[in-house]
Write a protein that holds these residues in place. Structure first.
Motif, PDB file in Angstrom:
ATOM      1  N   LEU A 198       1.004  -1.198   0.009  1.00 28.14           N
ATOM      2  CA  LEU A 198      -0.203   0.069   0.158  1.00 28.14           C
ATOM      3  C   LEU A 198       0.880   1.566  -0.178  1.00 28.14           C
ATOM      4  N   ALA A 392       5.504  11.316  -7.617  1.00 29.01           N
ATOM      5  CA  ALA A 392       4.052  11.040  -7.312  1.00 29.01           C
ATOM      6  C   ALA A 392       3.148  10.407  -8.297  1.00 29.01           C
ATOM      7  N   ALA A 393       3.677  10.681  -9.555  1.00 31.12           N
ATOM      8  CA  ALA A 393       3.053  10.364 -10.943  1.00 31.12           C
ATOM      9  C   ALA A 393       3.306   8.905 -11.014  1.00 31.12           C
ATOM     10  N   GLU A 396       1.600   5.730  -7.833  1.00 34.64           N
ATOM     11  CA  GLU A 396       0.331   5.174  -8.008  1.00 34.64           C
ATOM     12  C   GLU A 396       0.175   3.916  -9.133  1.00 34.64           C
ATOM     13  N   GLN A 400      -0.800   0.134  -8.718  1.00 32.41           N
ATOM     14  CA  GLN A 400      -1.974  -0.330  -9.237  1.00 32.41           C
ATOM     15  C   GLN A 400      -1.673  -1.421 -10.192  1.00 32.41           C
ATOM     16  N   GLN A 403      -0.840  -4.594  -7.593  1.00 29.72           N
ATOM     17  CA  GLN A 403      -1.993  -4.868  -6.929  1.00 29.72           C
ATOM     18  C   GLN A 403      -3.100  -5.588  -8.122  1.00 29.72           C
ATOM     19  N   ARG A 422       0.201   4.033 -19.001  1.00 31.16           N
ATOM     20  CA  ARG A 422      -0.542   4.946 -18.125  1.00 31.16           C
ATOM     21  C   ARG A 422       0.940   5.950 -17.917  1.00 31.16           C
TER      22      ARG A 422
END
Lengths: 429, 314
Positions: A198, A392-393, A396, A400, A403, A422
């Motif tokens: 996470l 920060a870009a 995530e 993802q 995950q 992405r």
């Protein structure tokens, strides 16, 4: 209290004040206050308060700590720096969060001129590398983090293993062997392995297995190297671990703290822990705390046989100085104070503030009170932090993708293809 | 004290003239506006200005990290409307909002009716029902997260023990289950408001209507269809529209409970805006997305007022 004693106390205070004034360095004169912008609460970082108190006592400068919540810190730092506000003189931040943009935009100042001879050589090389932009040091490192293998020595011993796993094959073997279903209902009471995915930890877990497999995050030209063979290999290994049934399905919601809890709570036999979490898991857990040990992370082959210079991942917190600070010299000295005092603070290490000054690891105090010091230094010595623009870009999307693989939503190659699209859309490279 | 001159005339009283009468007329006509002016000014300042600034920002590049600034006109709007990701987030938000409103209002109506028919103990049930509303959404999300935890969660323990599940299920690892959990938590958190409004509406229905229907041989379903629903239609309308507006803009619950995952299965529009504005620091683009969200919300408000005025006319 008699009058003589009161006189003695007053005389003592006067002497102390006079002494402080005499010892006040030149750059501190005329500076009343510095503002320290902190990433979140200082509860998790005892060295900050300790260091600042020492700094205040030495210089007579009042240092105000302003904690900025994790949720808004990225915006707050960028906003205040971009607008040229002098609100914060120094900012404590995860190295890489704004790097290299902050330095490139001239929002923060180089700190090389205040770093004394010898200190740079004593810092962990990867900490210096992480804080450097265009050949100049902008981040004064003060503590490090890396994911390590925490394991239950009693369970390993009972299962007949001599020591912790050193390779991925051994990790899978031990994880499967230590997945224990006592009542045979198909639901293990103890899982073999747990790891965090996470937030930042997802990226760190992925990077740990990417580098452990001989890969790296970025190419020289700034394009991603992790979309290639080693990235696929890392995702396939993690996917295989999940499919083996030796990892709780819920790891896709675990922070490093959660991984530490299942280890110390007896629901996992091994876990990836942050260096701070290792200490929490081993000190606070009962009755398993005494059985918890820490080892460097397993790699695809024994680390000693790998050619790559870096086979582990490390992250650092560092202090930057706002280019618009009205007291730049004093702010630089505060940053340096953190980079020397806190980063080699023995007692702080025992509290989870992992030193970045290598000689600290040799101190008898640390050796006595911090039994994992050698293992941590061993891992740090072969770790790097490979910084890239837009942390920060890409944080995530990498999480993802990981995950999606762990949840069975995507095959590893499919996840990498999705990730490529992405990252391009977000202009990470 | 104000003097109603028209009323005085109607009552046959003398119609006063002169400065005092003018003042009285002015106070009569403008008093309401005068006393609401300060509040209006404050609202304009704290709501109006940021909204106008948001709209203004949406026409500019404000990419803080990459230092890209400048006027871009409608570029951000066209970028959003031609992006498949945006439509994906809007779709997810619609599924989340619609499910939450349908289940939430349905459940609230049921509880309100039960509560209306409870003979004793209302002093106990009403405050208990309000508890979820008193808990901050972040605390609600954390509580639900613990309840559905794959290892420690009480939901898995209960479902495994009564034989519904073979083993612990990772609720947030499956897109459909994660959305179901998010909707359930939202319904739990938001229902007290709906229950309260609907219960108040039910209190308005005179018992004589039910008695008359009973004499005519109507059953419970007929009561519900022909008496209850038509009687509380204004309250139902309020609940439906207000719930839709709030769920549509919800950020805290999805952020803490699912974080938009697994993958992007619960990435609602509010989360997407937060990420673009606060993490990627593309504030112009995030502002454009916010304006689109604002327009959709205004659409809900317009529907609400239209339906309400139609209700009043009928």
């Amino acid at each position: 209290m008699n009058i003589r004693r009161i006189r003695a106390i007053i005389a003592g205070l006067v002497l102390v004040c006079a002494g402080s004034a005499l010892a006040q360095p030149e750059w501190a004169k005329g500076v009343d206050r510095l503002v320290w912008g902190n990433a979140g609460s200082i509860d998790g970082d005892p060295a900050i308060l300790e260091t600042i108190l020492e700094f205040e006592a030495w210089t007579g400068i009042d240092v105000e700590i302003v904690p900025v919540p994790d949720l808004s810190q990225t915006t707050e730092w960028a906003r205040t720096l971009a607008l040229g506000e002098g609100t914060y003189d120094v900012i404590d931040v995860l190295v890489g969060l704004g790097n290299p943009e902050w330095a490139r935009n001239g929002w923060i100042v180089p700190l090389d001129d205040v770093v004394p001879e010898g200190l740079r050589q004593d810092w962990l090389p990867s900490a210096v590398e992480a804080g450097t932009y265009d050949g100049e040091l902008y981040w004064m490192p003060h503590y490090g983090q890396t994911l390590m293998l925490g394991y239950r020595s009693d369970l390993l011993e009972e299962a007949g293993f001599d020591g912790p796993p050193q390779t991925w094959d051994e990790l899978l073997e031990v994880a499967q062997a230590l997945t224990i279903d006592e009542n045979g209902d198909g639901n293990p009471e103890t899982f073999g392995f747990a790891f965090p995915t996470l937030g930042d930890y997802g990226l760190w877990t992925f990077k740990s297995f990417l580098k452990g497999g001989g890969g790296q995050m970025w190419n020289e030209d700034g394009t991603p190297a992790f979309l290639g063979e080693e990235g696929l290999q890392a995702l396939e290994f993690l996917d295989g671990l999940m499919e083996s049934g030796s990892v709780p399905e819920g790891v896709t919601e675990y922070t490093a703290g959660d991984a530490g809890e299942v280890l110390s709570g007896g629901q996992a036999a091994m876990a990836l822990l942050s260096t701070g979490g290792v200490i929490d898991a081993t000190r606070q857990s009962t009755p398993y705390g005494q059985y918890l040990e820490v080892a460097p992370l397993p790699t695809i082959r024994p680390a000693s046989e790998m050619d790559n210079e870096f086979v582990y991942n490390a992250s650092y917190n560092g202090v930057v100085v706002n280019a618009d600070s009205p007291n730049i010299e004093a702010a630089k000295q505060l940053a340096l104070f953190m980079g020397t005092y806190a980063s080699s603070w023995n007692e702080g290490a025992v509290e989870g503030n992992i030193p970045v000054v290598r000689s600290t690891y040799e101190s008898p105090y640390l050796q006595k009170h911090f039994s994992y010091a050698d293992a941590i230094l061993e891992q740090f010595n072969r770790a790097n932090s490979d910084i890239h623009q837009g942390y920060a870009a890409y944080l995530e999307p990498v999480n993802q993708a990981l995950q999606n693989v762990l949840n069975g939503q995507m095959e590893p190659q499919e996840a990498l293809d999705w990730l490529d699209d992405r990252l391009q859309e977000l202009e990470v490279y | 004290m104000s003097v109603d001159m028209n009323a005085a005339r109607e009552m046959g009283g003398p119609a006063r003239k002169g400065p005092l009468a003018s003042l009285a007329r002015f106070v009569d006509n403008r008093f309401g506006q005068l006393v609401t002016l300060p509040s209006l000014l404050v609202i304009m300042l704290v709501v109006g200005f940021p909204t106008l600034y948001l709209i203004y920002t949406s026409f500019f590049n404000r990419d803080l990290l990459r230092q890209r600034f400048g006027f871009v006109g409608l570029h951000h709007y066209s970028e959003a409307l031609t992006s498949s990701a945006f439509w994906g987030y809007l779709g997810t938000t619609t599924i989340y909002s619609a499910s939450s409103v349908v289940f939430g209002v349905g459940l609230s109506l049921l509880i309100a009716i039960v509560l209306d028919n409870v003979r004793s103990g209302k002093w106990f049930y009403l405050p208990v029902i309000l508890i979820p509303w008193m808990i901050p959404p972040v605390a609600t999300a954390i509580m639900w997260k613990w309840m559905i935890h794959d290892i420690y969660g009480i939901l898995n323990v209960v479902l495994v023990n009564i034989g519904i599940l073979q083993g612990p299920y990772h609720w947030l690892g499956d897109p459909v289950a994660a959305m179901a959990v998010l909707v359930s938590a939202d319904v739990w958190y938001r229902s007290p408001f709906s229950i309260l409004i609907l219960y108040a509406g039910l209190q308005r229905i005179p018992s004589e209507i039910y008695d008359a229907a009973k004499i005519d041989g109507a059953g419970p379903l007929a009561y519900f269809r022909h008496i209850t629903i038509p009687s509380i239609r204004p309250e139902l309308l309020i609940v439906l529209v207000v719930s839709t507006m709030f769920v549509f803009r919800e950020f805290g619950l999805p952020y803490v409970l699912t974080g938009g995952g697994p993958g992007e299965a619960t990435e609602v529009l509010a989360l997407a805006i937060y990420r673009r504005g606060n993490l990627l620091l593309r504030q112009g683009y995030a502002s454009a997305l916010s304006v689109i969200m604002l327009l959709i919300t205004i659409g809900f408000v317009a529907i609400y007022f239209r339906l309400l005025s139609r209700e009043e006319q009928s």
